[in-house]
Design a protein around this motif. Sequence first.
Motif, PDB file in Angstrom:
ATOM      1  N   ILE A 195      -6.473   2.239  19.301  1.00  0.00           N
ATOM      2  CA  ILE A 195      -7.007   3.158  20.309  1.00  0.00           C
ATOM      3  C   ILE A 195      -6.108   3.218  21.540  1.00  0.00           C
ATOM      4  N   LEU A 196      -5.693   2.063  22.049  1.00  0.00           N
ATOM      5  CA  LEU A 196      -4.986   2.022  23.319  1.00  0.00           C
ATOM      6  C   LEU A 196      -3.537   2.481  23.208  1.00  0.00           C
ATOM      7  N   ILE A 197      -2.848   2.056  22.147  1.00  0.00           N
ATOM      8  CA  ILE A 197      -1.425   2.405  22.040  1.00  0.00           C
ATOM      9  C   ILE A 197      -1.208   3.919  21.954  1.00  0.00           C
ATOM     10  N   PRO A 198      -1.927   4.664  21.099  1.00  0.00           N
ATOM     11  CA  PRO A 198      -1.728   6.131  21.119  1.00  0.00           C
ATOM     12  C   PRO A 198      -2.112   6.773  22.452  1.00  0.00           C
ATOM     13  N   LEU A 199      -3.210   6.285  23.093  1.00  0.00           N
ATOM     14  CA  LEU A 199      -3.598   6.867  24.375  1.00  0.00           C
ATOM     15  C   LEU A 199      -2.533   6.622  25.445  1.00  0.00           C
ATOM     16  N   VAL A 213       0.553  10.799  17.768  1.00  0.00           N
ATOM     17  CA  VAL A 213       0.219  10.713  16.334  1.00  0.00           C
ATOM     18  C   VAL A 213       1.282   9.919  15.585  1.00  0.00           C
ATOM     19  N   PHE A 214       2.549  10.161  15.906  1.00  0.00           N
ATOM     20  CA  PHE A 214       3.622   9.381  15.285  1.00  0.00           C
ATOM     21  C   PHE A 214       3.490   7.892  15.617  1.00  0.00           C
ATOM     22  N   MET A 215       3.126   7.586  16.844  1.00  0.00           N
ATOM     23  CA  MET A 215       2.938   6.192  17.232  1.00  0.00           C
ATOM     24  C   MET A 215       1.748   5.577  16.495  1.00  0.00           C
ATOM     25  N   PHE A 216       0.682   6.341  16.319  1.00  0.00           N
ATOM     26  CA  PHE A 216      -0.480   5.853  15.563  1.00  0.00           C
ATOM     27  C   PHE A 216      -0.091   5.543  14.119  1.00  0.00           C
TER      28      PHE A 216
END
Length: 468
Positions: free
Chosen positions: A254-258, A356-359
């Motif tokens: 949750i936190l990393i994409p945000l 999205v790529f990071m997710f």
Amino acid sequence: MAASNSNLFKRFVGNANQWFRDTPERALDQAYDAALKIRSIENEHFHGEEIAPESHPEYSDRVITYFNSELKKYIKIIQTRLMVFNASRSVLGWSEQINPPSNLNRETEHKIETNGLLPDPKIISIICEKLDYIDAVIARYKHEPSTEFSVSLMKAPTVQSLSLRDTVINQDLRVTDTSGTNKSLSNPNSSSGKPIKQDLTTQPSPSVLPRSLLRTLTRIKQELRPGSELEIIETYRKTKVKTLVSIRFVLLLILIPLLTQQLAKNFLVGPIVDRVFTNQEQTPIFLNVNMEEEAFIELQHYEERLKFKALIGQAPPLTPEELDEKLKEKAKELAEEYKVDSSGAIKNVFADIIAVFMFCFVLVSNRNEVDVLKSFMGDLIYGLSDSAKAFIIILSTDMFVGFHSPHGWEVILESIARHFGLPENRDFNFLFIATFPVILDAVFKYWIFRYLNRSSPSAVSTYKTMNE
């Protein structure tokens, strides 16, 4: 400067070449490590025997499910790494370089082996030993189609049924064809037209007591034996570790994409879009017709508000020139505001793509955590009571596919369109609301019929009773 760049490029090419040449050894080591982990589970928890429910009937169904998921994970790693090993070995052409030419002397052969052109016979021996060890470990799980464990290696879901031991007993049957060849009943839709008869000698003998009572007695016996406290503490520790890993991984998802979306929007994409919007004189203020209509309606309301205040005496009467001046100031203010909104929508598009790529990167780079999270969610869902399962199903279906769900879907679609600066299309919204909830409802019903009805029939019965 050119020489330095050339050296950097040569060093990079050399490192890449060395990494590629090390691919077979690296893949084989990873497969060997996975085989060692399987053997470690066998030695520590199954007394060196095959990982199967029959070898340890005192284990609960959730423990068996956990070992089943671990076994599938390691066998998948072995299969994938061996494929990489064979493919990279064929590309490198080791098989063509094992035997040196007969006209080379010993010194030349030693130099070739030292430079890495020929594999060392000791290395070949180590490779053969590792492959033999891997084959010996996974051989147990290739030729036993009668048990649930071996069948699940190919097609079982991650979260098994809680009545796993009953499923194993029901599936551990043999049938023979007219030629006397044993076959498993795990595939009842066999396409062979041969007459099949059931081999009664392999069926388990009927028990006088129900299996649930036997499982309860086995659990009580396990809890009363010496050393059970240590096993309970160890099980609690594993459950605690699984819970902590799952919660941490969910927070990372949750936190990393945000954070990535906000950082990319403010520091990477934002300056570029702002510079483009500032430098171009003919930059559009409105991205779509809806934004333009909203600006016109707001300007009209502002004009009507000024006239209304003048009529009721709350403001001094305005001359036409003063009214035009105020309207001009308001129009410039609205233009700047909607220009910021338009640039923000463009920033959201690129920033969301990066998020999205990071997710996806977080999911791919943490496959072990993904497996732990699947196991944790399975234990959490299937560990609920029947009434809790029925309540969650009814809440989910009524929220997403119920009578009042179209209003929620309409708000979601409008918010998404506004977020990306897209024009609102009422026809598309109505078409989406008319089709997607129906598909979602069919998926819910199929899941209830296909999986929940097998794993927890009482929960399905409770769901039907509460729904009526």
